[in-house]
Design an enzyme around this catalytic site. Structure first.
Site, PDB file in Angstrom:
ATOM      1  N   ALA A 197      71.591  59.857  81.552  1.00 56.62           N
ATOM      2  CA  ALA A 197      71.344  61.226  81.105  1.00 56.62           C
ATOM      3  C   ALA A 197      70.898  61.289  79.648  1.00 56.62           C
ATOM      4  O   ALA A 197      70.831  62.368  79.069  1.00 56.62           O
ATOM      5  CB  ALA A 197      72.605  62.069  81.296  1.00 56.62           C
ATOM      6  N   GLY A 198      70.605  60.140  79.036  1.00 60.14           N
ATOM      7  CA  GLY A 198      70.161  60.137  77.652  1.00 60.14           C
ATOM      8  C   GLY A 198      71.270  60.336  76.661  1.00 60.14           C
ATOM      9  O   GLY A 198      71.022  60.688  75.502  1.00 60.14           O
ATOM     10  N   SER A 202      75.292  53.669  78.410  1.00 59.25           N
ATOM     11  CA  SER A 202      75.267  52.200  78.445  1.00 59.25           C
ATOM     12  C   SER A 202      75.644  51.615  77.091  1.00 59.25           C
ATOM     13  O   SER A 202      76.326  50.584  77.025  1.00 59.25           O
ATOM     14  CB  SER A 202      73.891  51.699  78.882  1.00 59.25           C
ATOM     15  OG  SER A 202      72.912  51.959  77.894  1.00 59.25           O
ATOM     16  N   GLU A 247      72.802  45.744  75.155  1.00 62.33           N
ATOM     17  CA  GLU A 247      71.775  46.765  75.399  1.00 62.33           C
ATOM     18  C   GLU A 247      70.429  46.138  75.768  1.00 62.33           C
ATOM     19  O   GLU A 247      69.694  46.680  76.590  1.00 62.33           O
ATOM     20  CB  GLU A 247      71.614  47.647  74.150  1.00 62.33           C
ATOM     21  CG  GLU A 247      72.678  48.708  73.988  1.00 62.33           C
ATOM     22  CD  GLU A 247      72.456  49.867  74.952  1.00 62.33           C
ATOM     23  OE1 GLU A 247      71.771  50.829  74.596  1.00 62.33           O
ATOM     24  OE2 GLU A 247      72.957  49.771  76.086  1.00 62.33           O
ATOM     25  N   ASP A 258      71.397  53.781  69.733  1.00 60.05           N
ATOM     26  CA  ASP A 258      72.538  54.207  70.546  1.00 60.05           C
ATOM     27  C   ASP A 258      73.778  53.386  70.235  1.00 60.05           C
ATOM     28  O   ASP A 258      74.870  53.930  70.034  1.00 60.05           O
ATOM     29  CB  ASP A 258      72.209  54.087  72.036  1.00 60.05           C
ATOM     30  CG  ASP A 258      71.253  55.161  72.513  1.00 60.05           C
ATOM     31  OD1 ASP A 258      70.633  55.815  71.662  1.00 60.05           O
ATOM     32  OD2 ASP A 258      71.123  55.339  73.741  1.00 60.05           O
TER      33      ASP A 258
END
Length: 500
Positions: A197-198, A202, A247, A258
């Protein structure tokens, strides 16, 4: 391989072992030969380390998604939705490592002795620390393929991909950081962050895995109240670099923003102009707490696909796309200046309007790159119709989530009308807060403060309680880093990294 919790966790006395490992005979009246043998086996096994937990937040990008992949700046902020990883060390006789991630229906066990330690530890593969955490070794990746491919091979493609990517990230870190005699462990993860979902789900998991393994390796001495900021900064960076490796396993070519926010928390202005060098990360320590209306379109998307799509567009129209990316960079710089201004008042509508207008411009630029989606545009239409805030997509786009910066003193009836419409059209909304803590540790997994089951000395978070917590609200009530009043719950500790 499907396994039960009871098969993976050795809760018997045999798991406790002997402190000194002595195997000297010690008969007790009434012992049978079998009972004596079991007692000897118990004494020969090593004691279990206490169960512990780590947690990391999700994130939203306020400005600069996609342009950040191409060397421009982006503002990203932690949100109050988090992942929680429970780590149980098994007895010495248990030579297995297991993942149990119920949110993605992943339950799998590997025999530690069957993993490709030889190639990971071979002299030919010894590299500098920095190269280990900036690129994946293709030979190591290939060596893991049989062990990744065994993870739920008959599941639908989308489900299998998520599960196997998670397994890949874990195994790459496990073999890179661990050793063949690493103790058997069970890693159980629950998350309150929507997947794909942005929102950095992760990266949050990657930070949890990296920090858990580094803690088990005893390479992290914190966090603790008297820890010098410089030491805390180095430890946070160590977690962050290995989370970036995870990642890469999941996304191929992530920007790194992120995992940086999930590790450090608060908010940052992030820029990476050269992937062979460390990124520029400017913390926004005074970032205001901005309540957001976060809406999940429930439309799955692929970050790697959307990033590749923009990259291809840039190759086809380099000057035009370059101009769009430059404009996005200017939006980010302007927003950072406003938010860092000492006079910024998050309760003042004029100050919020300035930030909101930049969010609107940023969204328009993202639309021109082709990374929006009809369900994202529908959210903007509904919010604009009620006139209650400024909306943009967040993350890679193609689905996922939108964020709305709400105007102050909104008419409750209008907000309720919007929420009813969103529910009717199968959107999911979340009430979130920006600028929270980064990676946290609960050692041992014992909490007190803010729970109805508090006992003297605290409440142990055992595996059964953790797995049986219902939904995101149940997980937060049980193990959440913050109590009902919003303050930190006693037990959780966070690295405090001050600005330079």
């Amino acid at each position: 391989m499907k396994v039960k919790v009871s098969d993976m966790v050795d809760g018997s006395d045999a798991a406790k072992g002997s402190v000194n490992g002595s195997t000297a005979p010690s008969y007790v009246n009434g012992d049978s030969p079998i009972a004596h043998r079991l007692r000897m086996e118990r004494k020969a096994s090593s004691p279990m380390a206490p169960a512990f937990m780590v947690s990391a937040p999700g994130k939203v990008i306020l400005c600069g998604e996609h342009s950040v992949v191409h060397g421009k700046a982006a503002i990203a902020a932690a949100i109050s939705l988090r992942s929680y990883l429970h780590v149980t060390t098994l007895s010495k006789s248990k030579r297995t490592v297991s993942l149990r991630f119920p949110d993605i229906d992943l339950v799998h066990t590997w025999n530690i002795d069957d993993l490709p330690w030889a190639i990971f530890n071979s002299p030919a593969k010894k590299k500098s620390y920095y190269s280990l955490v900036t690129e994946l070794d293709p030979d190591l990746v290939e060596a893991l393929q049989p062990h990744i491919g065994s993870v739920n091979p008959n599941a639908p493609e989308k489900v299998r991909k998520i599960q196997q990517n998670s397994a890949f990230a874990f195994l790459y870190l496990f073999l890179s950081l661990g050793w063949p005699s690493f103790p058997g462990c069970l890693y159980t993860l629950r998350s309150t962050i929507p997947i794909s979902a942005g929102l950095g789900s992760s990266a949050s998991v990657s930070v949890c895995i990296a920090s858990a393994l580094l803690i088990q390796l005893r390479t992290l001495s914190g966090p603790h109240p008297d820890q010098p900021p410089e030491e805390a900064r180095l430890q946070v960076e160590r977690i962050n670099r290995w989370a970036f490796v995870a990642e890469m396993c999941i996304h191929g070519n992530p920007s790194g923003v992120d995992n940086t926010v999930a590790t450090q928390g608060k908010a940052v202005v992030y820029q990476r102009t050269d992937y062979a060098k460390p990124p520029s990360v400017k913390p926004l320590w005074d970032f205001p707490e901005l309540p957001l209306l976060l809406v999940d379109t429930q439309q799955l998307k692929s970050t790697a696909h959307e990033v590749a799509k923009v990259g291809k567009l840039k190759q086809t129209h380099p000057k035009l796309v370059g101009t769009i990316l430059d404009a996005m960079d200017q939006v980010t710089v302007s927003a950072a200046e406003i938010l860092a201004d000492d006079d910024f008042d998050h309760e003042d509508e004029e100050d919020l309007r300035r930030v909101g207008e930049l969010m609107t411009i940023n969204h328009g630029l993202l639309v021109s790159l082709g990374v929006s989606h009809p369900r994202l545009e529908r959210v903007r239409e509904l919010v604009d119709h009620e006139g209650i805030g400024w909306t943009k997509l967040t993350g890679a786009g193609g689905g996922g989530c939108s964020i709305t910066l709400l105007r102050p003193n909104i008419d409750h009836a209008r907000l309720q009308k919007l929420e009813d419409q969103l529910e009717e059209e199968n959107y999911q909304k979340f009430e979130t807060t920006l600028g929270g803590d980064g990676v946290g540790v609960l050692w041992p997994a014992v909490l007190k403060n803010g729970t109805e089951e508090d006992e003297e000395g605290g409440m142990e978070i055992d595996l059964e309680k953790f797995l049986n917590a219902e939904g995101t609200e149940g997980v937060e009530r049980l193990v959440g880093c913050h109590g009902p009043g919003g303050g930190e719950r006693e037990g959780w500790k966070f690295w405090k990294v001050e600005s330079r």
